[in-house]
Design a protein around this motif. Sequence first.
Motif, PDB file in Angstrom:
ATOM      1  N   PHE A  21      17.194 -10.236  18.548  1.00 49.72           N
ATOM      2  CA  PHE A  21      15.972  -9.709  19.481  1.00 49.72           C
ATOM      3  C   PHE A  21      14.566  -9.983  18.662  1.00 49.72           C
ATOM      4  O   PHE A  21      14.598  -9.485  17.629  1.00 49.72           O
ATOM      5  N   ILE A  22      13.753 -10.562  19.155  1.00 54.85           N
ATOM      6  CA  ILE A  22      12.494 -11.065  18.757  1.00 54.85           C
ATOM      7  C   ILE A  22      11.385 -10.716  19.516  1.00 54.85           C
ATOM      8  O   ILE A  22      11.185 -11.270  20.722  1.00 54.85           O
ATOM      9  N   SER A  23      10.812  -9.822  19.241  1.00 52.45           N
ATOM     10  CA  SER A  23       9.404  -9.396  19.929  1.00 52.45           C
ATOM     11  C   SER A  23       8.197 -10.038  19.721  1.00 52.45           C
ATOM     12  O   SER A  23       7.879  -9.957  18.423  1.00 52.45           O
ATOM     13  N   ASP A 110      21.645  -4.661  26.453  1.00 53.43           N
ATOM     14  CA  ASP A 110      22.932  -5.014  26.982  1.00 53.43           C
ATOM     15  C   ASP A 110      22.792  -6.578  26.716  1.00 53.43           C
ATOM     16  O   ASP A 110      23.800  -6.875  26.096  1.00 53.43           O
ATOM     17  N   GLY A 111      21.886  -7.231  27.094  1.00 50.68           N
ATOM     18  CA  GLY A 111      21.769  -8.750  26.667  1.00 50.68           C
ATOM     19  C   GLY A 111      21.861  -8.970  25.017  1.00 50.68           C
ATOM     20  O   GLY A 111      22.255  -9.806  24.792  1.00 50.68           O
ATOM     21  N   VAL A 112      21.117  -8.261  24.543  1.00 44.65           N
ATOM     22  CA  VAL A 112      20.939  -8.319  22.761  1.00 44.65           C
ATOM     23  C   VAL A 112      22.131  -8.174  22.269  1.00 44.65           C
ATOM     24  O   VAL A 112      22.784  -8.695  21.649  1.00 44.65           O
ATOM     25  N   GLY A 120      23.393 -15.553  19.918  1.00 43.55           N
ATOM     26  CA  GLY A 120      22.336 -15.943  20.738  1.00 43.55           C
ATOM     27  C   GLY A 120      20.960 -15.162  20.189  1.00 43.55           C
ATOM     28  O   GLY A 120      21.039 -14.463  19.415  1.00 43.55           O
ATOM     29  N   SER A 121      19.957 -15.446  21.014  1.00 41.81           N
ATOM     30  CA  SER A 121      18.605 -14.682  20.725  1.00 41.81           C
ATOM     31  C   SER A 121      17.866 -14.654  21.869  1.00 41.81           C
ATOM     32  O   SER A 121      17.742 -15.637  22.757  1.00 41.81           O
ATOM     33  N   ILE A 122      17.305 -13.397  22.310  1.00 40.06           N
ATOM     34  CA  ILE A 122      16.568 -13.098  23.393  1.00 40.06           C
ATOM     35  C   ILE A 122      15.158 -12.589  22.593  1.00 40.06           C
ATOM     36  O   ILE A 122      15.036 -11.860  21.774  1.00 40.06           O
ATOM     37  N   CYS A 123      14.006 -13.349  23.179  1.00 41.08           N
ATOM     38  CA  CYS A 123      12.834 -13.126  22.698  1.00 41.08           C
ATOM     39  C   CYS A 123      11.927 -12.675  23.917  1.00 41.08           C
ATOM     40  O   CYS A 123      11.916 -13.076  24.876  1.00 41.08           O
ATOM     41  N   LEU A 124      10.981 -11.765  23.799  1.00 44.83           N
ATOM     42  CA  LEU A 124       9.721 -11.267  24.632  1.00 44.83           C
ATOM     43  C   LEU A 124       8.425 -11.529  24.171  1.00 44.83           C
ATOM     44  O   LEU A 124       8.223 -11.188  22.954  1.00 44.83           O
TER      45      LEU A 124
END
Length: 517
Positions: A21-23, A110-112, A120-124
């Motif tokens: 997770f990257i904000s 939940d996605g993270v 994987g990676s989720i960025c906002l």
Amino acid sequence: MSNKKEFKTSLQRMLRARIPFISIRSIERTRVLEVIQQLAEEINIPIYVHSLSHGTFDVRTKKNVNDDRTVAGGLDFAVQNIAQRLNLTFVFTEVSDIEDDNIVSRHIYDGVVQAIEHGGSICLITTKSIWPQLQRLGMTITLDTPNEEEMLEVVKDCVLPYKNSITIEWDESDYKMAASILANMTKIEAENVLATQMAKGNLTKDDLKELVNAKDKLFSDISGLEKVKIEPSLLSVAGLSGLQHWLEHQKKLLTADLKSRKLRPPRGVLLVGVPGCGKSLSAKYIAANWNLPLYRLDLAAIQGQYLGQSENRLKDALASADNAAPCILWIDEIEKGLSGATASSDGGTSVRMVGQFLFWLQESTAKVFIVATANDVSKLPPELLRKGRFDELFFVDLPGEEERKDIIQLYIQRNLLSKPSDQMLQQLINISEGFAGSDIEGAVRDVAIQAVIHGDNFVDDTLYEKCFKNIVPLSKTAPEKIEAIRTWGRERALPASGVAWGNTMSDRILNKRSIIV
């Protein structure tokens, strides 16, 4: 290294490390996506971007892979694909309601968790704070607005392609000055300002002033600061030649390359002295002379009734000044806002405000030139007067004989009055001994009022003498207070007049300071 380069390097490491997770904190989504697209091509990894207007698309090919434009639909698509394929990255550009524990935050959480299991990676991309439980699963990175180094590239990329089609008078120093002026604006704001100037068919050196005006309009309503309008034609400072000489040298440092010598831009000046002698006028004069916007910070006005409110308001105001740089920040009668730092009656608010201000004064690298004025220096915290806080400390004394002559002639000319005889002028100089500049202005204003009422022919030597003798200066109504101020200034500060304090043995024993020419 520019902020963009640092951001790109840090983000590249996070993507290679597969941080789940990257904000990304930034107000410039376009610049962030430019960097992400470059990284997708350089390190050859699949990156998908979701927006409310396009749905989900491949950042390299721009090919749409999911038409669902809702955040929930985009998250479901991301989670589904992350569970099926390794090392996927999804970037969400418009997610709201992520500060607290709610359905959206839980959905991302939940996605993270799925991203952790499958690399994987989720960025906002956001400007808001993140729900703490979600933020602890990843890392935060910030892309600020372009600094001077990056803004110089933006300016040249915007201007140079038109060099053969329009007249461009700028040289390298002008490009650097433009970058300095436009720094802290967003890239698109800077490009819009430059495009507007070039739309007239040329780009002249005078357009640098228009860049200042354009930026000034963007920050005219920034929080905590009051924009001060300046009329240059009405600004003239007489009798402060020492201060003016010093300021000319400081002005050169605004455009000089200081990085190689590890020097910071000019920080500001503290003007202390007798009330009514031109300290506040000097702030307006500097802004007009340097062609920079002037903002006034009223320390008393930002005081709040709740714990921490005053400190937060001061922090926001100083941050706003940094964003508006280059500019002049005027703090009038600074002792009234930062006095009482040892008092306990305010719950320690004064102490915290002083600490907040001193930290910013020491650490900020923005080109904010501070002009602080003070009448009663004894009320200022000692740490504010330490060398390194302000660039210099000047004492504005009661005007001497030659200075009073210049001030009298200045106000006579400004008020369009007929001049007194040479003999009367000398007499007015003698009568005005002990007058502050404001006292002389008041006497000449009384003459001008009579000229308006009775006509210009009514103005003669007798009227001048009568109006000057009617003035009772502060030096006579409160002589002990004024003398105490003058004694302090003569021993500790540079003379704003540029005239040495004296050459007597006592002067040398007191080690009185002088301007370095």
